[in-house]
Write an enzyme that holds these catalytic residues in place. Structure first.
Site, PDB file in Angstrom:
ATOM      1  N   ARG A  55       1.164  15.004  13.170  1.00  0.00           N
ATOM      2  CA  ARG A  55       1.834  14.635  11.915  1.00  0.00           C
ATOM      3  C   ARG A  55       2.100  15.912  11.123  1.00  0.00           C
ATOM      4  O   ARG A  55       1.349  16.277  10.235  1.00  0.00           O
ATOM      5  CB  ARG A  55       0.973  13.644  11.121  1.00  0.00           C
ATOM      6  CG  ARG A  55       0.481  12.502  11.943  1.00  0.00           C
ATOM      7  CD  ARG A  55       0.771  11.115  11.587  1.00  0.00           C
ATOM      8  NE  ARG A  55       1.368  10.668  10.416  1.00  0.00           N
ATOM      9  CZ  ARG A  55       0.966   9.577   9.753  1.00  0.00           C
ATOM     10  NH1 ARG A  55      -0.090   8.927  10.159  1.00  0.00           N
ATOM     11  NH2 ARG A  55       1.630   9.163   8.706  1.00  0.00           N
ATOM     12  N   CYS A  73      -4.222  13.133  13.671  1.00  0.00           N
ATOM     13  CA  CYS A  73      -4.262  11.684  13.476  1.00  0.00           C
ATOM     14  C   CYS A  73      -4.170  11.026  14.840  1.00  0.00           C
ATOM     15  O   CYS A  73      -3.519  11.552  15.743  1.00  0.00           O
ATOM     16  CB  CYS A  73      -3.091  11.279  12.606  1.00  0.00           C
ATOM     17  SG  CYS A  73      -3.013   9.530  12.325  1.00  0.00           S
ATOM     18  N   ARG A 108      -8.528  -0.173   5.496  1.00  0.00           N
ATOM     19  CA  ARG A 108      -7.685   0.825   4.814  1.00  0.00           C
ATOM     20  C   ARG A 108      -6.369   0.209   4.360  1.00  0.00           C
ATOM     21  O   ARG A 108      -5.776   0.685   3.386  1.00  0.00           O
ATOM     22  CB  ARG A 108      -7.367   1.976   5.775  1.00  0.00           C
ATOM     23  CG  ARG A 108      -8.492   2.939   5.991  1.00  0.00           C
ATOM     24  CD  ARG A 108      -7.988   4.162   6.739  1.00  0.00           C
ATOM     25  NE  ARG A 108      -6.690   4.549   6.230  1.00  0.00           N
ATOM     26  CZ  ARG A 108      -5.673   4.977   6.981  1.00  0.00           C
ATOM     27  NH1 ARG A 108      -5.803   5.089   8.276  1.00  0.00           N
ATOM     28  NH2 ARG A 108      -4.523   5.309   6.434  1.00  0.00           N
ATOM     29  N   ASP A 122       5.257   0.837  11.988  1.00  0.00           N
ATOM     30  CA  ASP A 122       4.007   0.227  11.515  1.00  0.00           C
ATOM     31  C   ASP A 122       3.855  -1.234  11.955  1.00  0.00           C
ATOM     32  O   ASP A 122       2.829  -1.861  11.666  1.00  0.00           O
ATOM     33  CB  ASP A 122       3.912   0.321   9.982  1.00  0.00           C
ATOM     34  CG  ASP A 122       3.547   1.722   9.524  1.00  0.00           C
ATOM     35  OD1 ASP A 122       3.241   2.571  10.378  1.00  0.00           O
ATOM     36  OD2 ASP A 122       3.570   1.977   8.298  1.00  0.00           O
ATOM     37  N   LYS A 175       0.837  -1.214   0.000  1.00  0.00           N
ATOM     38  CA  LYS A 175       0.000   0.000   0.000  1.00  0.00           C
ATOM     39  C   LYS A 175       0.867   1.257   0.000  1.00  0.00           C
ATOM     40  O   LYS A 175       0.649   2.173  -0.785  1.00  0.00           O
ATOM     41  CB  LYS A 175      -0.890  -0.007   1.250  1.00  0.00           C
ATOM     42  CG  LYS A 175      -1.541   1.319   1.559  1.00  0.00           C
ATOM     43  CD  LYS A 175      -2.380   1.259   2.811  1.00  0.00           C
ATOM     44  CE  LYS A 175      -1.676   1.616   4.087  1.00  0.00           C
ATOM     45  NZ  LYS A 175      -1.415   3.054   4.312  1.00  0.00           N
ATOM     46  N   ASN A 176       1.861   1.270   0.880  1.00  0.00           N
ATOM     47  CA  ASN A 176       2.638   2.505   1.038  1.00  0.00           C
ATOM     48  C   ASN A 176       3.579   2.766  -0.131  1.00  0.00           C
ATOM     49  O   ASN A 176       4.080   3.877  -0.285  1.00  0.00           O
ATOM     50  CB  ASN A 176       3.416   2.484   2.359  1.00  0.00           C
ATOM     51  CG  ASN A 176       2.509   2.734   3.544  1.00  0.00           C
ATOM     52  OD1 ASN A 176       1.315   3.004   3.373  1.00  0.00           O
ATOM     53  ND2 ASN A 176       3.043   2.633   4.746  1.00  0.00           N
TER      54      ASN A 176
END
Ligand code: UD1
Length: 420
Positions: free
Chosen positions: A120, A115, A399, A307, A21-22
């Site tokens: 952020r 967030c 997500r 993460d 995804k990233n």
């Protein structure tokens, strides 16, 4: 809204990792840099990908998404505004800023806002784009920027927390069409940035140093479309490593790149699991005894990824002894602690430190997912805990994890999705 009902499970078998995804999100944004056609393979089917598709459509792209392949073509509409209703759900949309400026000379991108994992800021994005010759301001929740033409510069992108992944992506993409040479020092070295640089090179960009803290970019007048394959998702793979450790199940993880997972595999070995990497690079995790405690510090790549902090913390709740987790990237990223403690874990937080006293068992409870990776941690804890766990608000997990419950079910996990 959906919830998950999870029961203690012993898993076995083999699981395939989806595309990253990233890596995919900034690469999708990079297609703004060209009017050529881009074909991108190995795209995971996720909410965040759909959101980025929506943003690119507003910005004038025509997109089809079939069987993990995106085809992105240019339409006539050349908007430069990425609106709040799309941007607010996903910080990665902020990396449309660099490509919009480079290609369309102006951009208005909504600020992604606060967030749950802590502040952020976007100061590094603004600094870097400013140094490339942009007038850039924040007004009414939007970042507005314009340029008469970007000019190469020597840019230092370090912050108190180290490098920044998306700021590096933004500046790199802008520099590709800037006049002259740009050097980015303290660039993020994450595989997702390396992947972005390789994509840009396929488009015709002149970049040297991808995967290192110093990027050298010689600007081109224009670049074209290309065909490209996204790297596997190292965070999804790392999550499956944590699933294996917490449930004491032997799991084979296929399609991942073990060289992107060195820090997580090192932790798996330290807690006492056997790690086998076969010739096809499939990774087998064999937890053979009760986990040993371990100290983890999150750092920029190749350090242990923030993460994966929550998912590995869920494992350490079951280790034999006391572990220490230090969060150096997002010192507030500990929303999962309260939920894990509701399941019988014993975790105390002190600033960026979490002290975890391992217990023999966790027990099921009704708990609430707070963010994407914390949700994965709660699923892991639920699979390891005695009894039934109900996880509310699992939209967070959609997500970032492609078909998570189907993949886990294939391994024998007792997990059901229900309407909340
Ligand atoms: C990316 C990842 C996210 C991951 C994070 C850290 C994507 C879409 N998201 O987010 O999943 O958790 O990297 O690996 O790829 N910072 C500043 N000023 C800035 C920008 C960042 O001080 O202008 C700080 C942040 O507060 C944080 C650190 O730098 O402490 C790293 O953040 P950054 O790498 O920018 O995270 P993202 O790129 O937003």
């Amino acid at each position: 809204m959906d919830k998950f009902i999870v029961h203690q499970s012993k898993l076995s078998g083999s699981i395939e990792v989806s595309g990253s995804k990233n890596a995919a999100l900034p690469i999708m944004a990079a297609t703004i840099l060209t009017d050529g056609d881009c074909i991108i393979h190995n795209i995971p089917d996720l909410m965040d990908i759909r959101t980025m598709m929506g943003i690119l459509e507003v910005l004038g792209k025509k997109i089809t998404f079939k069987k993990s392949t995106l085809v992105i073509k240019a339409k006539r509409n050349k908007s430069f505004v990425a609106p709040y209703n799309l941007v607010r759900t996903m910080r990665a949309s902020f990396c449309c800023l660099g490509p919009l400026l480079a290609k369309r000379k102006k951009a208005k991108v909504a600020l992604p806002g606060g967030c749950i994992i802590g502040p952020r800021p976007v100061d590094l994005h603004m600094k870097g784009l400013g140094e490339l010759g942009t007038d850039i301001v924040i007004e009414n929740g939007y970042c507005r920027a314009k340029t008469k033409g970007l000019k190469g510069a020597h840019i230092y992108l370090g912050s108190a927390f180290g490098s920044s992944v998306l700021a590096t992506a933004n500046i790199l993409m802008a520099a590709v069409l800037a006049r002259g040479e740009t050097i980015i020092e303290y660039a993020a070295c994450e595989p997702e940035i390396e992947c972005l640089a390789l994509f840009l090179k396929e488009m015709g960009a002149d970049i040297v140093g991808e995967g290192t803290p110093m990027l050298r970019i010689r600007g081109r007048e224009q670049i074209g479309g290309c065909e490209f394959k996204i790297i596997p998702d190292r965070i999804e793979a790392g999550t499956f490593i944590a699933v294996s450790l917490a449930t004491k199940s032997t799991i084979q993880i296929r399609g991942a790149n073990p060289y992107h997972l060195t820090s997580a595999l090192e932790v798996a070995k330290k807690v006492g699991a056997k790690v086998i990497i076969d010739r096809n690079l499939a990774i087998t995790i064999k937890p053979e005894r009760r986990l040993s405690p371990v100290n983890i510090t999150t750092l920029a790549y190749p350090g242990f990824p923030t993460d994966l902090q929550a998912q590995f913390m869920a494992c350490l709740c079951l280790a034999k002894g006391i572990s220490l987790v230090t969060e150096k990237i997002y010192p507030e990223r500990f929303m999962h602690i309260a939920e894990l403690n509701r399941m019988g874990a014993s975790i105390q937080r002190n600033g960026p430190y979490a002290i975890i006293e391992g217990k023999e068992k966790l027990h099921g409870a009704e708990i609430m997912a707070s963010d994407l990776r914390a949700s994965a941690a709660l699923v892991i804890a639920g699979l390891a805990a005695e009894g039934k766990t109900e996880i509310l608000r699992v939209y967070h997990i959609d997500r970032g994890y492609d078909k998570i419950e189907y993949k886990l079910k294939k391994l024998g996990a007792k997990i059901e999705r229900r309407k909340q």
